[in-house]
Design a protein around this motif. Structure first.
Motif, short mmCIF file in Angstrom:
data_model
loop_
_atom_site.label_atom_id
_atom_site.label_comp_id
_atom_site.label_asym_id
_atom_site.label_seq_id
_atom_site.Cartn_x
_atom_site.Cartn_y
_atom_site.Cartn_z
N GLY A 154 22.06 42.49 30.64
CA GLY A 154 20.64 42.77 30.41
C GLY A 154 20.40 44.48 30.18
N LEU A 155 21.44 45.29 30.63
CA LEU A 155 21.25 46.66 30.67
C LEU A 155 20.92 47.12 29.07
CD1 LEU A 155 24.04 48.36 32.68
CD2 LEU A 155 21.80 47.20 33.55
N CYS A 156 21.30 46.40 28.42
CA CYS A 156 21.21 47.07 26.93
C CYS A 156 19.67 46.68 26.44
CB CYS A 156 22.09 46.36 25.82
SG CYS A 156 22.21 44.27 25.79
N TRP A 204 15.81 42.98 11.78
CA TRP A 204 15.28 44.32 10.82
C TRP A 204 14.50 45.19 11.84
CZ3 TRP A 204 18.35 43.85 7.43
CH2 TRP A 204 18.88 42.42 6.63
N LEU A 205 14.14 44.89 12.84
CA LEU A 205 13.32 45.49 13.87
C LEU A 205 14.28 46.55 14.67
CD1 LEU A 205 10.78 43.35 15.80
CD2 LEU A 205 10.22 44.83 13.71
N CYS A 206 15.63 46.36 14.58
CA CYS A 206 16.46 47.41 15.06
C CYS A 206 16.53 48.55 14.35
CB CYS A 206 17.83 46.66 15.29
SG CYS A 206 19.10 47.91 15.58
N HIS A 207 16.29 49.83 14.80
CA HIS A 207 16.05 51.19 14.01
C HIS A 207 17.38 51.92 14.40
CE1 HIS A 207 14.55 52.55 17.72
NE2 HIS A 207 13.36 51.80 17.44
N LEU A 208 18.46 51.34 14.94
CA LEU A 208 19.87 51.89 15.37
C LEU A 208 19.81 53.07 16.05
CD1 LEU A 208 22.73 51.72 14.55
CD2 LEU A 208 22.58 52.74 12.51
N ALA A 209 18.72 53.14 17.15
CA ALA A 209 18.80 54.55 18.27
C ALA A 209 20.12 54.10 18.75
CB ALA A 209 17.68 54.40 19.06
N GLY A 210 20.72 53.06 18.88
CA GLY A 210 22.00 53.06 19.92
C GLY A 210 22.09 53.14 21.20
N CYS A 212 21.20 50.97 23.56
CA CYS A 212 21.81 49.76 23.83
C CYS A 212 23.33 50.01 24.19
CB CYS A 212 21.70 48.55 22.86
SG CYS A 212 22.09 48.95 21.34
N SER A 213 23.96 50.57 23.30
CA SER A 213 25.34 50.74 23.29
C SER A 213 25.70 51.52 24.41
CB SER A 213 26.12 51.12 21.82
OG SER A 213 25.67 49.87 20.68
N GLU A 214 24.91 52.76 24.34
CA GLU A 214 25.10 53.90 25.18
C GLU A 214 25.02 53.33 26.94
OE1 GLU A 214 23.28 58.10 26.78
OE2 GLU A 214 22.73 57.20 24.91
N ALA A 215 24.09 52.27 26.93
CA ALA A 215 23.96 51.75 28.32
C ALA A 215 25.03 50.84 28.70
CB ALA A 215 22.70 50.84 28.29
N CYS A 216 25.71 49.97 27.73
CA CYS A 216 26.45 48.88 28.14
C CYS A 216 27.64 49.40 29.04
CB CYS A 216 27.09 48.29 26.81
SG CYS A 216 28.16 46.69 27.41
N ASP A 221 29.58 47.16 21.84
CA ASP A 221 28.65 47.93 21.14
C ASP A 221 27.73 47.20 20.33
OD1 ASP A 221 27.55 49.92 19.01
OD2 ASP A 221 29.48 50.63 18.59
N PRO A 222 26.81 46.88 20.83
CA PRO A 222 25.61 46.15 20.31
C PRO A 222 24.87 46.63 19.25
CG PRO A 222 25.22 46.26 22.65
CD PRO A 222 26.14 47.10 22.20
N ALA A 223 24.81 47.84 19.08
CA ALA A 223 23.97 48.45 17.83
C ALA A 223 25.10 48.18 16.80
CB ALA A 223 23.89 49.99 17.97
#
Ligand code: SF4
Ligand code: SF4
Ligand code: FES
Length: 269
Positions: A154-156, A204-210, A212-216, A221-223
């Motif tokens: 759940g970190l992401c 479509w709500l994901c705006h690719l801030a990334g 999530c991937s940084e936290a994993c 790489d969920p983004a």
């Protein structure tokens, strides 16, 4: 070695109107992790402190918490790496608090379940008879392998700014797992997942801030998965590309040979 100050979030529903911070002094030692520090507090200073942990080796995903304002696994975070002698620990943001550092991860698991995170097979006869193998080539495995390393910590979800503003947003973990199964050549469930991911609280709500991937903590790489899922959905709706027919029914064991074939639905690194 110098003592550490642990500033720990406390909250007991029914007693406390809101969370508050409590300080503890923990002796430093080489290799001490944040989880070790919390265990020291529980065993020596305050046995009412509540937190969740199990494997102590970054595998079970149960010790996720906000450590010095970043979502991390407590067992996977050596204090030395934080470069400070004051460690602030709170429960994971974007989740309700059950008590102290224990976040309620039910919303994550419900969203995860909603995306059908398993191989959907139109034909299950071969599975029931157990007479066949469903072979995967190395290339097929590579198309989803990194996404399969998710431990559902759940970190992401805690790091995602969209989850923090829309509690119904499916979020990085479920969408990533949706893509993981869509890209599996044995699966026939892409259409039903696309419908769920195409909702008002979907991909479509994901705006690719990334974030999530940084936290994993597992290198997932969920983004990236979300962008690949968007691409697959667009291709599907435009019918520019089609997912190849699933590898079912499988080859009988005696006749089966490894089949090296790159599916059209591959992850390009
Ligand atoms: S990339 Fe998308 S899912 Fe990941 S943190 Fe950003 S908005 Fe959330
Ligand atoms: S994608 Fe990474 S951060 Fe998110 S739940 Fe899975 S392991 Fe945890
Ligand atoms: S205790 Fe299992 S991941 Fe930390």
């Amino acid at each position: 070695m110098q003592d550490l100050t642990f500033r720990v979030q406390r909250y007991l529903p029914g007693k406390d109107s809101k969370p508050y911070m409590q300080e503890f002094t923990v002796p430093m030692r080489q290799g001490l992790t944040v989880l070790d520090g919390l265990i020291y507090i529980k065993e020596n200073l305050d046995n009412t402190l509540s937190f969740r942990s199990s494997c102590r080796m970054g595998i079970c995903g149960s010790c996720g918490m906000l450590i010095n304002n970043f979502p991390m696994l407590a067992c996977h975070t050596p204090v030395e790496e934080l470069n400070t002698d004051t460690i602030t620990v709170k429960s994971l943001p974007n989740f309700p608090i059950i008590r102290d550092l224990v976040a309620d991860l039910d919303p994550l698991f419900e969203k995860h379940r909603s995306i059908d995170p398993y191989i959907v097979m139109a034909e299950t006869g071969d599975l029931n008879k157990l007479t066949a193998q469903f072979l995967q080539s190395g290339e097929e495995l590579q198309s989803y392998l990194q996404f399969a390393y998710c431990v559902k910590c759940g970190l992401c979800m805690a790091a995602c700014p969209t989850v923090s503003t829309d509690e119904f947003f499916l979020g990085p973990q479920p969408l990533c797992q949706g893509y993981r199964y869509c890209t599996d050549r044995r699966d026939t469930g892409a259409k039903q997942r696309f419908e769920k991911a195409d909702s008002g609280h979907g991909v479509w709500l994901c705006h690719l801030a990334g974030a999530c991937s940084e936290a994993c903590p597992k290198g997932v790489d969920p983004a990236l998965a979300i962008q690949l899922l968007k691409r697959a959905m667009v291709f599907d709706s435009l019918r520019l590309r089609k997912k190849p027919e699933p590898a079912t029914p499988a080859q009988p064991i005696a006749e089966s040979k490894p089949k090296i074939e790159v599916p059209e639905f591959t992850v390009k690194q």
